[in-house]
Every structure is written in C-alpha cells, then in structure tokens.
Design a protein around this motif. Sequence first.
Motif, PDB file in Angstrom:
ATOM      1  N   THR A  14      -4.552  11.623   0.239  1.00  0.00           N
ATOM      2  CA  THR A  14      -4.709  12.022  -1.165  1.00  0.00           C
ATOM      3  C   THR A  14      -4.335  13.483  -1.365  1.00  0.00           C
ATOM      4  O   THR A  14      -3.662  13.828  -2.340  1.00  0.00           O
ATOM      5  CB  THR A  14      -6.160  11.773  -1.639  1.00  0.00           C
ATOM      6  N   LEU A  15      -4.731  14.352  -0.439  1.00  0.00           N
ATOM      7  CA  LEU A  15      -4.360  15.776  -0.539  1.00  0.00           C
ATOM      8  C   LEU A  15      -2.847  15.966  -0.418  1.00  0.00           C
ATOM      9  O   LEU A  15      -2.255  16.756  -1.161  1.00  0.00           O
ATOM     10  CB  LEU A  15      -5.099  16.594   0.521  1.00  0.00           C
ATOM     11  N   ILE A  16      -2.223  15.231   0.487  1.00  0.00           N
ATOM     12  CA  ILE A  16      -0.753  15.311   0.617  1.00  0.00           C
ATOM     13  C   ILE A  16      -0.093  14.793  -0.659  1.00  0.00           C
ATOM     14  O   ILE A  16       0.880  15.379  -1.155  1.00  0.00           O
ATOM     15  CB  ILE A  16      -0.279  14.525   1.857  1.00  0.00           C
ATOM     16  N   PHE A  17      -0.615  13.700  -1.210  1.00  0.00           N
ATOM     17  CA  PHE A  17      -0.098  13.139  -2.462  1.00  0.00           C
ATOM     18  C   PHE A  17      -0.214  14.150  -3.605  1.00  0.00           C
ATOM     19  O   PHE A  17       0.740  14.380  -4.347  1.00  0.00           O
ATOM     20  CB  PHE A  17      -0.861  11.849  -2.777  1.00  0.00           C
ATOM     21  N   TYR A  33      14.958  12.083   0.166  1.00  0.00           N
ATOM     22  CA  TYR A  33      14.640  11.330  -1.046  1.00  0.00           C
ATOM     23  C   TYR A  33      13.425  10.421  -0.873  1.00  0.00           C
ATOM     24  O   TYR A  33      12.572  10.327  -1.738  1.00  0.00           O
ATOM     25  CB  TYR A  33      15.854  10.508  -1.468  1.00  0.00           C
ATOM     26  N   TYR A  34      13.339   9.753   0.273  1.00  0.00           N
ATOM     27  CA  TYR A  34      12.324   8.716   0.430  1.00  0.00           C
ATOM     28  C   TYR A  34      10.965   9.225   0.891  1.00  0.00           C
ATOM     29  O   TYR A  34       9.984   8.495   0.809  1.00  0.00           O
ATOM     30  CB  TYR A  34      12.824   7.641   1.406  1.00  0.00           C
ATOM     31  N   ILE A  35      10.861  10.456   1.368  1.00  0.00           N
ATOM     32  CA  ILE A  35       9.576  10.963   1.858  1.00  0.00           C
ATOM     33  C   ILE A  35       8.523  10.923   0.751  1.00  0.00           C
ATOM     34  O   ILE A  35       7.404  10.446   0.961  1.00  0.00           O
ATOM     35  CB  ILE A  35       9.724  12.389   2.421  1.00  0.00           C
ATOM     36  N   ASP A  36       8.869  11.428  -0.438  1.00  0.00           N
ATOM     37  CA  ASP A  36       7.926  11.389  -1.567  1.00  0.00           C
ATOM     38  C   ASP A  36       7.523   9.958  -1.903  1.00  0.00           C
ATOM     39  O   ASP A  36       6.352   9.681  -2.177  1.00  0.00           O
ATOM     40  CB  ASP A  36       8.524  12.038  -2.811  1.00  0.00           C
ATOM     41  N   LYS A  37       8.492   9.065  -1.902  1.00  0.00           N
ATOM     42  CA  LYS A  37       8.199   7.668  -2.243  1.00  0.00           C
ATOM     43  C   LYS A  37       7.275   7.032  -1.211  1.00  0.00           C
ATOM     44  O   LYS A  37       6.344   6.291  -1.560  1.00  0.00           O
ATOM     45  CB  LYS A  37       9.488   6.845  -2.357  1.00  0.00           C
ATOM     46  N   ILE A  38       7.492   7.325   0.064  1.00  0.00           N
ATOM     47  CA  ILE A  38       6.642   6.782   1.132  1.00  0.00           C
ATOM     48  C   ILE A  38       5.215   7.301   0.987  1.00  0.00           C
ATOM     49  O   ILE A  38       4.252   6.532   1.093  1.00  0.00           O
ATOM     50  CB  ILE A  38       7.236   7.119   2.522  1.00  0.00           C
ATOM     51  N   ILE A  39       5.078   8.603   0.728  1.00  0.00           N
ATOM     52  CA  ILE A  39       3.741   9.183   0.534  1.00  0.00           C
ATOM     53  C   ILE A  39       3.049   8.542  -0.669  1.00  0.00           C
ATOM     54  O   ILE A  39       1.870   8.197  -0.615  1.00  0.00           O
ATOM     55  CB  ILE A  39       3.836  10.713   0.375  1.00  0.00           C
ATOM     56  N   ASN A  40       3.787   8.363  -1.765  1.00  0.00           N
ATOM     57  CA  ASN A  40       3.218   7.754  -2.969  1.00  0.00           C
ATOM     58  C   ASN A  40       2.715   6.341  -2.701  1.00  0.00           C
ATOM     59  O   ASN A  40       1.605   5.978  -3.098  1.00  0.00           O
ATOM     60  CB  ASN A  40       4.244   7.717  -4.093  1.00  0.00           C
ATOM     61  N   TRP A  41       3.535   5.528  -2.038  1.00  0.00           N
ATOM     62  CA  TRP A  41       3.151   4.147  -1.772  1.00  0.00           C
ATOM     63  C   TRP A  41       2.033   4.075  -0.750  1.00  0.00           C
ATOM     64  O   TRP A  41       1.157   3.201  -0.848  1.00  0.00           O
ATOM     65  CB  TRP A  41       4.364   3.322  -1.345  1.00  0.00           C
ATOM     66  N   PHE A  82       3.350   6.594 -18.733  1.00  0.00           N
ATOM     67  CA  PHE A  82       3.324   5.456 -17.809  1.00  0.00           C
ATOM     68  C   PHE A  82       4.674   5.312 -17.116  1.00  0.00           C
ATOM     69  O   PHE A  82       4.737   5.111 -15.904  1.00  0.00           O
ATOM     70  CB  PHE A  82       2.959   4.178 -18.567  1.00  0.00           C
ATOM     71  N   PHE A  83       5.761   5.414 -17.877  1.00  0.00           N
ATOM     72  CA  PHE A  83       7.084   5.343 -17.257  1.00  0.00           C
ATOM     73  C   PHE A  83       7.318   6.522 -16.319  1.00  0.00           C
ATOM     74  O   PHE A  83       8.002   6.389 -15.305  1.00  0.00           O
ATOM     75  CB  PHE A  83       8.181   5.267 -18.318  1.00  0.00           C
ATOM     76  N   GLY A  84       6.745   7.684 -16.640  1.00  0.00           N
ATOM     77  CA  GLY A  84       6.834   8.828 -15.730  1.00  0.00           C
ATOM     78  C   GLY A  84       6.187   8.499 -14.392  1.00  0.00           C
ATOM     79  O   GLY A  84       6.719   8.851 -13.328  1.00  0.00           O
ATOM     80  N   ILE A  85       5.046   7.819 -14.434  1.00  0.00           N
ATOM     81  CA  ILE A  85       4.371   7.399 -13.198  1.00  0.00           C
ATOM     82  C   ILE A  85       5.241   6.403 -12.438  1.00  0.00           C
ATOM     83  O   ILE A  85       5.412   6.505 -11.219  1.00  0.00           O
ATOM     84  CB  ILE A  85       2.991   6.791 -13.526  1.00  0.00           C
ATOM     85  N   ILE A  86       5.811   5.438 -13.149  1.00  0.00           N
ATOM     86  CA  ILE A  86       6.677   4.434 -12.515  1.00  0.00           C
ATOM     87  C   ILE A  86       7.879   5.102 -11.848  1.00  0.00           C
ATOM     88  O   ILE A  86       8.221   4.802 -10.706  1.00  0.00           O
ATOM     89  CB  ILE A  86       7.152   3.378 -13.554  1.00  0.00           C
ATOM     90  N   TYR A  87       8.514   6.045 -12.550  1.00  0.00           N
ATOM     91  CA  TYR A  87       9.676   6.738 -11.994  1.00  0.00           C
ATOM     92  C   TYR A  87       9.276   7.575 -10.775  1.00  0.00           C
ATOM     93  O   TYR A  87      10.044   7.692  -9.824  1.00  0.00           O
ATOM     94  CB  TYR A  87      10.319   7.644 -13.046  1.00  0.00           C
ATOM     95  N   TYR A  88       8.091   8.164 -10.803  1.00  0.00           N
ATOM     96  CA  TYR A  88       7.635   8.990  -9.685  1.00  0.00           C
ATOM     97  C   TYR A  88       7.373   8.150  -8.437  1.00  0.00           C
ATOM     98  O   TYR A  88       7.641   8.585  -7.321  1.00  0.00           O
ATOM     99  CB  TYR A  88       6.374   9.767 -10.076  1.00  0.00           C
ATOM    100  N   PHE A  89       6.888   6.916  -8.624  1.00  0.00           N
ATOM    101  CA  PHE A  89       6.557   6.058  -7.496  1.00  0.00           C
ATOM    102  C   PHE A  89       7.730   5.227  -6.997  1.00  0.00           C
ATOM    103  O   PHE A  89       7.686   4.711  -5.899  1.00  0.00           O
ATOM    104  CB  PHE A  89       5.410   5.106  -7.874  1.00  0.00           C
ATOM    105  N   SER A  90       8.762   5.059  -7.790  1.00  0.00           N
ATOM    106  CA  SER A  90       9.827   4.120  -7.424  1.00  0.00           C
ATOM    107  C   SER A  90      11.188   4.817  -7.411  1.00  0.00           C
ATOM    108  O   SER A  90      11.308   5.992  -7.713  1.00  0.00           O
ATOM    109  CB  SER A  90       9.849   2.957  -8.413  1.00  0.00           C
ATOM    110  N   THR A  91      12.189   4.026  -7.076  1.00  0.00           N
ATOM    111  CA  THR A  91      13.565   4.526  -7.083  1.00  0.00           C
ATOM    112  C   THR A  91      14.285   4.183  -8.382  1.00  0.00           C
ATOM    113  O   THR A  91      15.489   4.390  -8.488  1.00  0.00           O
ATOM    114  CB  THR A  91      14.365   3.941  -5.892  1.00  0.00           C
TER     115      THR A  91
END
Length: 197
Positions: A14-17, A33-41, A82-91
Amino acid sequence: MNSKNIVIAYLAVTLIFLFGIVLSLNNYSFAGYYIDKIINWLWLLMTIFIIIRFWKKKVIKIYFGLLISGIILSILPLMIPFFGIIYYFSTIGCEQRIQLDDTYRIERGRPGALYRPLITIYKKEGIFEKQISRIPYSDITDKVTEPSPETLYEKTQPIQDAKLMSINNDSIGIEYRIMNKQKVIYHQNKLNWYDDF
C-alpha cells in the motif's frame, strides 16, 4: 504465513502504491511502463485478499465501505474520476510505446478519458522516469505529413518509426516516420509539461 506478516506485507504494498500515485502527480513514475501497472494490480489483489481474509473485523468492513464509497463518488461526476482510475490501473489509452534508447522512450495515447491523443516523452532517472514533454499527436502528424483535406485520417495513423536525433538541456530532437514520411521535430524539454497547453 501468519496474519501479522500478511498485514505488514499489505501495508508495504500500500505504501509503494501510494508512493506511485504521489510520483505520478509530480510527473514521475517507476521506470518502465508495466512496473506501475504491476504494483497497482498487486495492491488491488492484496486488498481483495485482505478484505476476504479479515472480513469479520470491524476495521476491514469500514475500510471496504470507504473503498466502495470512493468508487461510487468517482462515478457521480460524469464518471471522469472513475475513468482516471481505470486508466491508471490498465493499459487502456496507451496505443503505442517506442524505446528511443536506454534513457528515453515515447508513448502515444490518451492519458485520460477526455484527452486527445498525446505523445509523451519520458527520461529514465535511476529507478524512476520523468515526463519531460507532452505534445498533441495531431501536431506531430501535421508537421510530418503536411495534411490536406484528402488525408484527414493521418491523425490516427501509428508512428512507423521514431529515432532519437539530438538531446540538449532545453530540447530533444526526434525523427518521426508516419505514412512513410519522415521529419525531425524538436520538443522543448520542460520540467512542467502542462506549460505546453
């Protein structure tokens, strides 16, 4: 694994997120590119696991309620947050990524629901990347292909190739090839990318 270790691991993720969110608000991200996405998921999956595992605890029920309330509240204002959250978590929104060299890379895509396509230039700085420039993709296609009324669809064409030509303190030169036409375009190396708009 005992409950205490699970909670410590979850708090660390959670702290890293949260650190990743603070970085993105300051035009930085973790390198790649994918490091942020991996941390988010990883955070999302661990959150689901924690909620299921410790559901009987009152604190977890309150935490779950806060998360669901946050999602519902992000949907109310035309779903833009909500779309901002979706874009942040996905590609979703990232249409193309090109590595220029070991230090620089570019992305073509929409960083949010209401954005038009942008070219974002990133510079790697250790384990982080910094956004050094954002340019509307239509500006790139206009300069490279010299548009005419018959060629309006060029703005949606992908970049065939991009090469790093020159770098200095205030600009970066990139040669773009779109629809078999090439041109070197110099982008200002800005600390505050929002100055472009």
